[in-house]
Write a protein that holds these residues in place. Sequence first.
Motif, mmCIF file in Angstrom:
data_model
loop_
_atom_site.group_PDB
_atom_site.id
_atom_site.type_symbol
_atom_site.label_atom_id
_atom_site.label_comp_id
_atom_site.label_asym_id
_atom_site.label_seq_id
_atom_site.Cartn_x
_atom_site.Cartn_y
_atom_site.Cartn_z
ATOM 1 N N ALA A 7 52.183 7.735 33.351
ATOM 2 C CA ALA A 7 53.399 7.947 32.564
ATOM 3 C C ALA A 7 53.900 6.641 31.967
ATOM 4 N N ALA A 8 53.803 5.552 32.735
ATOM 5 C CA ALA A 8 54.252 4.248 32.237
ATOM 6 C C ALA A 8 53.374 3.764 31.087
ATOM 7 N N ILE A 9 52.075 3.976 31.187
ATOM 8 C CA ILE A 9 51.163 3.560 30.118
ATOM 9 C C ILE A 9 51.474 4.328 28.833
ATOM 10 N N VAL A 10 51.664 5.638 28.960
ATOM 11 C CA VAL A 10 51.989 6.447 27.777
ATOM 12 C C VAL A 10 53.354 6.049 27.220
ATOM 13 N N HIS A 11 54.315 5.804 28.103
ATOM 14 C CA HIS A 11 55.639 5.367 27.646
ATOM 15 C C HIS A 11 55.530 4.069 26.851
ATOM 16 N N ASP A 12 54.735 3.125 27.360
ATOM 17 C CA ASP A 12 54.568 1.852 26.658
ATOM 18 C C ASP A 12 53.978 2.055 25.269
ATOM 19 N N ALA A 13 53.120 3.076 25.141
ATOM 20 C CA ALA A 13 52.475 3.337 23.852
ATOM 21 C C ALA A 13 53.408 4.029 22.873
ATOM 22 N N LEU A 14 54.210 4.963 23.354
ATOM 23 C CA LEU A 14 54.881 5.888 22.433
ATOM 24 C C LEU A 14 56.395 5.963 22.567
ATOM 25 N N HIS A 15 57.012 5.083 23.343
ATOM 26 C CA HIS A 15 58.459 5.209 23.575
ATOM 27 C C HIS A 15 59.280 5.081 22.299
ATOM 28 N N ASP A 16 58.761 4.364 21.311
ATOM 29 C CA ASP A 16 59.515 4.185 20.065
ATOM 30 C C ASP A 16 58.934 5.008 18.916
ATOM 31 N N LEU A 17 58.164 6.025 19.258
ATOM 32 C CA LEU A 17 57.526 6.863 18.240
ATOM 33 C C LEU A 17 58.574 7.568 17.385
ATOM 34 N N GLU A 18 58.342 7.540 16.088
ATOM 35 C CA GLU A 18 59.224 8.219 15.139
ATOM 36 C C GLU A 18 58.417 9.224 14.330
ATOM 37 N N ARG B 266 59.729 14.104 24.074
ATOM 38 C CA ARG B 266 59.856 13.687 22.680
ATOM 39 C C ARG B 266 58.531 13.372 21.977
ATOM 40 N N PRO B 267 57.610 12.575 22.568
ATOM 41 C CA PRO B 267 56.359 12.293 21.839
ATOM 42 C C PRO B 267 55.555 13.552 21.514
ATOM 43 N N LEU B 268 55.441 14.446 22.497
ATOM 44 C CA LEU B 268 54.676 15.671 22.241
ATOM 45 C C LEU B 268 55.388 16.553 21.231
ATOM 46 N N GLU B 269 56.693 16.652 21.337
ATOM 47 C CA GLU B 269 57.447 17.466 20.381
ATOM 48 C C GLU B 269 57.276 16.929 18.955
ATOM 49 N N LEU B 270 57.324 15.609 18.795
ATOM 50 C CA LEU B 270 57.125 15.015 17.472
ATOM 51 C C LEU B 270 55.720 15.302 16.939
ATOM 52 N N ALA B 271 54.732 15.179 17.815
ATOM 53 C CA ALA B 271 53.350 15.425 17.386
ATOM 54 C C ALA B 271 53.156 16.881 16.975
ATOM 55 N N LEU B 272 53.678 17.792 17.776
ATOM 56 C CA LEU B 272 53.544 19.213 17.453
ATOM 57 C C LEU B 272 54.312 19.558 16.178
ATOM 58 N N ARG B 273 55.515 19.010 16.032
ATOM 59 C CA ARG B 273 56.318 19.265 14.832
ATOM 60 C C ARG B 273 55.610 18.732 13.590
ATOM 61 N N THR B 274 54.996 17.553 13.715
ATOM 62 C CA THR B 274 54.294 16.957 12.582
ATOM 63 C C THR B 274 53.149 17.856 12.123
ATOM 64 N N LEU B 275 52.383 18.391 13.067
ATOM 65 C CA LEU B 275 51.270 19.258 12.695
ATOM 66 C C LEU B 275 51.760 20.619 12.205
ATOM 67 N N CYS B 276 52.787 21.158 12.839
ATOM 68 C CA CYS B 276 53.326 22.442 12.366
ATOM 69 C C CYS B 276 53.880 22.312 10.947
ATOM 70 N N ASP B 277 54.567 21.199 10.666
ATOM 71 C CA ASP B 277 55.080 20.966 9.312
ATOM 72 C C ASP B 277 53.954 20.823 8.291
ATOM 73 N N ALA B 278 52.756 20.427 8.781
ATOM 74 C CA ALA B 278 51.603 20.280 7.889
ATOM 75 C C ALA B 278 50.854 21.595 7.693
ATOM 76 N N GLY B 279 51.315 22.661 8.344
ATOM 77 C CA GLY B 279 50.707 23.968 8.126
ATOM 78 C C GLY B 279 49.934 24.537 9.297
ATOM 79 N N PHE B 280 49.894 23.834 10.418
ATOM 80 C CA PHE B 280 49.204 24.355 11.599
ATOM 81 C C PHE B 280 50.106 25.350 12.328
ATOM 82 N N SER B 281 49.467 26.333 12.950
ATOM 83 C CA SER B 281 50.218 27.189 13.860
ATOM 84 C C SER B 281 50.559 26.371 15.098
ATOM 85 N N ALA B 282 51.536 26.844 15.882
ATOM 86 C CA ALA B 282 51.903 26.129 17.113
ATOM 87 C C ALA B 282 50.701 26.033 18.050
ATOM 88 N N ARG B 283 49.916 27.110 18.126
ATOM 89 C CA ARG B 283 48.735 27.105 18.993
ATOM 90 C C ARG B 283 47.723 26.065 18.528
#
Length: 197
Positions: A56-67, A111-128
């Motif tokens: 969790a700490a490694i992932v946090h270090d990578a993506l804590h400031d993801l926009e 937040r990081p996963l939600e942003l990633a999923l939202r980015t792909l859904c906004d690009a036309g992908f289904s949630a699945r």
Amino acid sequence: MGLGRDTIVRAALALLDDVGLDGLTLRRLADELDVQAPALYWHVKNKAELLHDMAAAIVHDALHDLEAPRRGESWVDWTADCAHRLRDAMRTHRDGARVLSGTYLTHLSGRPLELALRTLCDAGFSARDAARGIGTVFSYVQGFTVEEQSTPQPPVDATRFPLAAHAVTELTHNPDARFEHGLRLLLSGLRLSRFGG
């Protein structure tokens, strides 16, 4: 300084850099922190829980400031940037990718996963399909980095197996270019799958 969970995790990551994943034990970590082992069990039940927190700490270090993607930034470039950030964070620590082995996306939740999923859904992908795509990208990054951080294999006999020897040389040369090549292949396939194409 008190013996808090974050102190333990950061000390464990520092010890990981010295001894590797196979050498990391709670007893050794307790020695490093100059405490008795039972003091650690107040904060972490066992090594598996410690590894969970380290991942969790490694992932946090990578993506804590993801926009979210900037105006005009494609979902492909944004996803590639996330993949590079994750790989860089894993490579910051000896056996860092192995620490994340088996964690799936639990450390990307929130937040990081939600942003990633939202980015792909906004690009036309289904949630699945967005979930499957993000999971596949994460698995590629983690698997590639595990191999990258592993002990090099002995060379292949080029006289007997010339194509295999050439392939091994190619696969061990310039890991950054290989990572980028594989990532672009993956994202190209993901792009083609977006509308069932």
